[in-house]
Design an enzyme around this catalytic site. Structure first.
Site, PDB file in Angstrom:
ATOM      1  N   CYS A  34       0.888  -1.162   0.000  1.00  0.00           N
ATOM      2  CA  CYS A  34       0.000   0.000   0.000  1.00  0.00           C
ATOM      3  C   CYS A  34       0.919   1.203   0.000  1.00  0.00           C
ATOM      4  CB  CYS A  34      -0.913  -0.007   1.222  1.00  0.00           C
ATOM      5  SG  CYS A  34      -1.842   1.528   1.422  1.00  0.00           S
TER       6      CYS A  34
ATOM      7  N   CYS B 197      -0.753   4.438   2.231  1.00  0.00           N
ATOM      8  CA  CYS B 197      -0.762   4.345   3.702  1.00  0.00           C
ATOM      9  C   CYS B 197      -0.207   2.980   4.057  1.00  0.00           C
ATOM     10  CB  CYS B 197      -2.130   4.662   4.301  1.00  0.00           C
ATOM     11  SG  CYS B 197      -3.569   3.902   3.533  1.00  0.00           S
ATOM     12  N   SER B 198      -1.016   2.088   4.619  1.00  0.00           N
ATOM     13  CA  SER B 198      -0.484   0.763   4.940  1.00  0.00           C
ATOM     14  C   SER B 198      -1.606  -0.261   4.960  1.00  0.00           C
ATOM     15  CB  SER B 198       0.229   0.781   6.291  1.00  0.00           C
ATOM     16  OG  SER B 198       1.316   1.667   6.248  1.00  0.00           O
ATOM     17  N   CYS B 199      -2.530  -0.189   3.989  1.00  0.00           N
ATOM     18  CA  CYS B 199      -3.653  -1.117   3.955  1.00  0.00           C
ATOM     19  C   CYS B 199      -3.140  -2.554   3.875  1.00  0.00           C
ATOM     20  CB  CYS B 199      -4.542  -0.817   2.751  1.00  0.00           C
ATOM     21  SG  CYS B 199      -5.232   0.837   2.821  1.00  0.00           S
TER      22      CYS B 199
END
Lengths: 206, 213
Positions: free
Chosen positions: B112, B115-117
């Site tokens: 991701c 962000c950090s999905c």
């Protein structure tokens, strides 16, 4: 917004630092932050507002901050902006106002006819909005192919800024790595990105 | 050692002064507790859930079933949330899980960049490297070089498919079942499916001792 959070393709961050046998939380406060986010997300703000609050951190702070530090910043920012807490309460460390009524998302997902179908050739729009968007910079103005159709989902660009009714189909769009990065990318390599309908223009039906 | 004495809270039983970020987190926690938005039991419950109940063992169970049951695999590729629910794994309503299958000539990997999905309902919380600028910036740009840093070298004839999770659809990689696991039970198979295999930065490997048997 063209912030440091939009990292795809940036240089200079060095090798991936892999921690072996990493714990789920390194410190209790990280779990506290996670819990605070989970208990307030969807009640006082939505996930797009949350992501945008992270992105609004000054870029030098964003890069210095650990992951849960960014989360803490976003939760605090949004709870202040939404009037759930006040700066005086934060400074004094004591609550003097009751929390406002939480909102509940009851809007049903509308049935929408997707404009594109798997196999359609599309081009991403070249947009650089000041606000939140999920069209990464590295994929703007590029040619790709629709692979999957999802949604509809709320458009993050609207949902992060108070318009919660802009539902759109969303698509997994496949790009040849060379379309994105030029000739030194792998010949057969691909990058697939989930993109909302208004990010895309039709080039060609198969 | 921190010499920050700006705050006047009494963090009892704390061996050292809390770091500034910890102090900020605990101060906000106590405000939310006072306002009735959170209890410390809820914090403990959420922490414990991620530490004990939700983790890569769930995804590994899904992969092992897909390896032994072709019809299940098809259902999994068709409708991720419904297929994981068949195995008693809960998946949040209204969200999507898409399982992408590795093949002889295609290797999938997830990232991701914005962000950090991460597919936490099946893999638990992401490791720090997944959330770090080097991984997020480089996996889309030079996946083969990044994979080599994970000791995974892919031949040129294997195409790399990078999935940049930019919506609320979550991706999980279905790795290929390794040769030499014929006749293994689902439990044995699940034992070689690591978190990294389901992110796509590793391939399942047979431990030396079982290969020798």
């Amino acid at each position: 917004m063209n912030g440091v959070h939009d990292m795809g393709g940036m240089h200079g961050f060095g090798p991936v630092d892999i921690e072996r046998d990493e714990p789920v939380f390194h410190h209790r406060w990280e779990g506290v932050v996670r819990a605070m986010m989970q208990r307030t997300n969807g009640r006082y703000y939505n996930l797009d507002e949350f992501r945008h609050a992270v992105e609004r951190m000054p870029s030098d702070e964003y890069l210095r901050a650990a992951y849960y530090e960014r989360w803490l910043h976003a939760v605090e920012t949004l709870l202040l902006e939404k009037g759930v807490i006040t700066t005086t309460e934060v400074t004094d460390g004591h609550a003097t106002h009751p929390a406002p009524e939480a909102t509940r998302d009851t809007e049903p997902r509308p049935a929408l006819e997707p404009r594109f179908q798997p196999g359609d050739r599309v081009r991403t729009r070249n947009i650089h909005p000041h606000g939140h968007t999920r069209l990464p910079r590295y994929a703007r103005g590029r040619h790709g192919v629709i692979r999957k159709v999802y949604g509809p989902f709320r458009l993050p660009d609207a949902n992060a800024h108070g318009d919660h009714h802009d539902w759109q189909p969303c698509y997994a769009v496949e790009f040849a790595a060379r379309e994105l990065w030029g000739d030194d990318a792998g010949r057969a390599d691909r990058v697939c990105i989930d993109l909302w309908e208004s990010y895309l223009e039709l080039e060609d039906k198969p | 050692m921190s010499h920050d004495h700006d705050h006047d809270h009494d963090h009892d039983h704390h061996p050292e002064a809390p770091s500034p970020v910890e102090a900020r987190a605990l101060a906000l926690e106590s405000l939310l507790v006072e306002k009735g938005l959170l209890t410390s039991e809820e914090v403990d419950r959420i922490v414990s859930m991620y530490e004990h109940d939700i983790g890569p063992m769930l995804g590994a169970k899904v992969v092992a079933r897909a390896w032994v049951d072709e019809a299940y695999k098809q259902r999994l590729l068709e409708d991720g949330p419904a297929a994981v629910k068949e195995l008693g794994i809960s998946y949040p309503a209204g969200t999507q899980l898409v399982v992408v299958e590795n093949k002889q000539d295609v290797h999938n990997v997830i990232v991701c960049t914005l962000c950090s999905c991460y597919p936490w309902p099946v893999l638990g919380l992401p490791p720090t490297w997944y959330k770090s600028p080097p991984y997020r910036s480089r996996m889309v740009r030079e996946p083969r070089t990044v994979l080599e840093e994970f000791n995974l070298t892919l031949p040129d004839e294997v195409a790399v498919n990078v999935w940049d999770s930019s919506s609320d659809v979550r991706y999980m990689v279905l790795p290929q079942r390794p040769q030499g696991t014929e006749g293994w039970t689902e439990e044995q198979l699940a034992g070689i499916v690591t978190r990294d295999c389901m992110i796509g930065v590793a391939r399942p490997r047979i431990p030396a001792e079982s290969a020798a048997r």
